[in-house]
Design a protein around this motif. Structure first.
Motif, PDB file in Angstrom:
ATOM      1  N   PHE A  60       0.921  -1.271  -0.139  1.00  9.04           N
ATOM      2  CA  PHE A  60       0.010  -0.182   0.229  1.00  9.04           C
ATOM      3  C   PHE A  60       0.762   1.308   0.293  1.00  9.04           C
ATOM      4  O   PHE A  60       2.052   1.164   0.291  1.00  9.04           O
ATOM      5  CB  PHE A  60      -0.970   0.189   1.185  1.00  9.04           C
ATOM      6  N   PHE A  61       0.116   2.349  -0.357  1.00  3.04           N
ATOM      7  CA  PHE A  61       0.904   3.694  -0.443  1.00  3.04           C
ATOM      8  C   PHE A  61       0.183   4.844   0.234  1.00  3.04           C
ATOM      9  O   PHE A  61      -0.922   4.825   0.312  1.00  3.04           O
ATOM     10  CB  PHE A  61       0.764   4.224  -2.084  1.00  3.04           C
ATOM     11  N   ILE A  62       0.973   5.542   0.951  1.00  2.00           N
ATOM     12  CA  ILE A  62       0.285   6.675   1.608  1.00  2.00           C
ATOM     13  C   ILE A  62       1.355   8.010   1.235  1.00  2.00           C
ATOM     14  O   ILE A  62       2.359   7.881   1.139  1.00  2.00           O
ATOM     15  CB  ILE A  62       0.813   6.701   3.456  1.00  2.00           C
ATOM     16  N   HIS A  63       0.357   8.951   0.799  1.00  2.00           N
ATOM     17  CA  HIS A  63       1.093   9.990   0.260  1.00  2.00           C
ATOM     18  C   HIS A  63       1.189  11.019   1.343  1.00  2.00           C
ATOM     19  O   HIS A  63       0.841  11.130   2.482  1.00  2.00           O
ATOM     20  CB  HIS A  63       0.265  10.620  -0.856  1.00  2.00           C
ATOM     21  N   LYS A  64       2.139  11.995   0.914  1.00  2.25           N
ATOM     22  CA  LYS A  64       2.850  12.963   1.851  1.00  2.25           C
ATOM     23  C   LYS A  64       1.424  13.803   2.292  1.00  2.25           C
ATOM     24  O   LYS A  64       1.038  14.371   1.270  1.00  2.25           O
ATOM     25  CB  LYS A  64       3.816  13.741   1.216  1.00  2.25           C
ATOM     26  N   GLY A  65       1.398  14.345   3.452  1.00  2.00           N
ATOM     27  CA  GLY A  65       0.424  15.012   3.802  1.00  2.00           C
ATOM     28  C   GLY A  65      -0.950  14.505   4.247  1.00  2.00           C
ATOM     29  O   GLY A  65      -1.870  15.260   4.777  1.00  2.00           O
ATOM     30  N   ALA A  66      -1.134  13.269   4.077  1.00  2.00           N
ATOM     31  CA  ALA A  66      -2.393  12.262   4.425  1.00  2.00           C
ATOM     32  C   ALA A  66      -2.485  12.561   5.851  1.00  2.00           C
ATOM     33  O   ALA A  66      -1.761  12.405   6.595  1.00  2.00           O
ATOM     34  CB  ALA A  66      -2.244  11.036   3.820  1.00  2.00           C
ATOM     35  N   LYS A  67      -3.645  12.607   6.253  1.00  2.00           N
ATOM     36  CA  LYS A  67      -4.335  12.591   7.622  1.00  2.00           C
ATOM     37  C   LYS A  67      -4.672  11.323   7.887  1.00  2.00           C
ATOM     38  O   LYS A  67      -5.515  10.974   7.173  1.00  2.00           O
ATOM     39  CB  LYS A  67      -5.383  13.742   8.076  1.00  2.00           C
ATOM     40  N   ILE A  68      -4.134  10.708   8.851  1.00  6.27           N
ATOM     41  CA  ILE A  68      -4.414   9.311   9.049  1.00  6.27           C
ATOM     42  C   ILE A  68      -4.352   8.808  10.444  1.00  6.27           C
ATOM     43  O   ILE A  68      -3.573   9.559  11.330  1.00  6.27           O
ATOM     44  CB  ILE A  68      -3.605   8.144   8.377  1.00  6.27           C
ATOM     45  N   ILE A  69      -4.824   7.654  11.038  1.00  4.31           N
ATOM     46  CA  ILE A  69      -4.627   7.115  12.086  1.00  4.31           C
ATOM     47  C   ILE A  69      -4.104   5.785  11.571  1.00  4.31           C
ATOM     48  O   ILE A  69      -4.525   4.956  10.973  1.00  4.31           O
ATOM     49  CB  ILE A  69      -5.808   6.761  13.002  1.00  4.31           C
ATOM     50  N   TRP A  70      -2.797   5.452  12.315  1.00  2.64           N
ATOM     51  CA  TRP A  70      -2.129   4.449  11.926  1.00  2.64           C
ATOM     52  C   TRP A  70      -1.993   3.477  13.336  1.00  2.64           C
ATOM     53  O   TRP A  70      -1.701   3.733  14.508  1.00  2.64           O
ATOM     54  CB  TRP A  70      -0.551   4.518  11.850  1.00  2.64           C
ATOM     55  N   GLU A  71      -2.570   2.225  13.165  1.00  5.20           N
ATOM     56  CA  GLU A  71      -2.810   1.421  14.179  1.00  5.20           C
ATOM     57  C   GLU A  71      -2.239  -0.047  13.953  1.00  5.20           C
ATOM     58  O   GLU A  71      -2.741  -0.791  13.189  1.00  5.20           O
ATOM     59  CB  GLU A  71      -4.340   1.328  14.718  1.00  5.20           C
ATOM     60  N   ILE A  72      -1.209  -0.286  14.734  1.00  5.44           N
ATOM     61  CA  ILE A  72      -0.598  -1.786  14.287  1.00  5.44           C
ATOM     62  C   ILE A  72      -1.140  -2.625  15.573  1.00  5.44           C
ATOM     63  O   ILE A  72      -1.110  -2.459  16.781  1.00  5.44           O
ATOM     64  CB  ILE A  72       0.969  -1.766  14.716  1.00  5.44           C
ATOM     65  N   THR A  73      -1.681  -3.549  14.829  1.00  8.77           N
ATOM     66  CA  THR A  73      -2.512  -4.487  15.832  1.00  8.77           C
ATOM     67  C   THR A  73      -1.901  -5.769  16.296  1.00  8.77           C
ATOM     68  O   THR A  73      -2.271  -6.392  17.128  1.00  8.77           O
ATOM     69  CB  THR A  73      -3.997  -4.883  15.148  1.00  8.77           C
ATOM     70  N   GLU A  74      -0.524  -5.981  15.529  1.00 12.07           N
ATOM     71  CA  GLU A  74       0.154  -7.465  16.033  1.00 12.07           C
ATOM     72  C   GLU A  74       1.593  -6.919  15.302  1.00 12.07           C
ATOM     73  O   GLU A  74       1.529  -6.108  14.366  1.00 12.07           O
ATOM     74  CB  GLU A  74      -0.298  -8.494  15.389  1.00 12.07           C
ATOM     75  N   THR A  75       2.740  -7.103  15.839  1.00 14.75           N
ATOM     76  CA  THR A  75       3.951  -6.648  15.577  1.00 14.75           C
ATOM     77  C   THR A  75       4.229  -6.729  13.823  1.00 14.75           C
ATOM     78  O   THR A  75       3.824  -7.553  13.585  1.00 14.75           O
ATOM     79  CB  THR A  75       5.121  -7.528  16.256  1.00 14.75           C
ATOM     80  N   LEU A  76       4.499  -5.416  13.670  1.00 17.72           N
ATOM     81  CA  LEU A  76       4.540  -5.281  11.966  1.00 17.72           C
ATOM     82  C   LEU A  76       5.934  -5.258  11.599  1.00 17.72           C
ATOM     83  O   LEU A  76       6.910  -4.772  12.326  1.00 17.72           O
ATOM     84  CB  LEU A  76       3.896  -3.937  11.763  1.00 17.72           C
ATOM     85  N   LYS A  77       6.118  -5.870  10.454  1.00 21.53           N
ATOM     86  CA  LYS A  77       7.669  -5.920   9.931  1.00 21.53           C
ATOM     87  C   LYS A  77       7.045  -5.521   8.420  1.00 21.53           C
ATOM     88  O   LYS A  77       6.176  -6.231   7.810  1.00 21.53           O
ATOM     89  CB  LYS A  77       8.047  -7.507   9.844  1.00 21.53           C
TER      90      LYS A  77
END
Length: 84
Positions: A60-77
């Motif tokens: 997936f891609f997130i663009h510069k300036g995006a307003k988001i909530i980032w939630e890691i639900t299990e250890t992310l690699k």
């Protein structure tokens, strides 16, 4: 963090990033970033309130300036490619 590549000015970066479960509200994502999940799970909620969950094998891609909530639900690699 395992950085595989960085330009001299660090405007372009690539590597592996690992993070324990956490939640962060981001008012303006600081960079353009392409990611591929290698393990774990992350849910991204956009400004419209829509949530997508990404797990192993998803890109997936997130663009510069995006307003988001980032939630890691299990250890992310993840593998990342950043352009600032």
């Amino acid at each position: 963090n395992y950085e595989f590549y960085a330009t001299e000015d660090e405007s372009t970066l690539a590597g592996i990033w690992i993070c324990a479960p956490s939640r962060e509200v981001i008012d303006a994502y600081p960079v353009d970033e392409m990611m591929t999940v290698l393990g774990g799970s992350v849910s991204i909620t956009n400004e419209a309130g829509e949530t997508e969950t990404f797990t192993k094998g998803d890109s997936f891609f997130i663009h510069k300036g995006a307003k988001i909530i980032w939630e890691i639900t299990e250890t992310l690699k993840k593998h990342y490619f950043i352009s600032a």
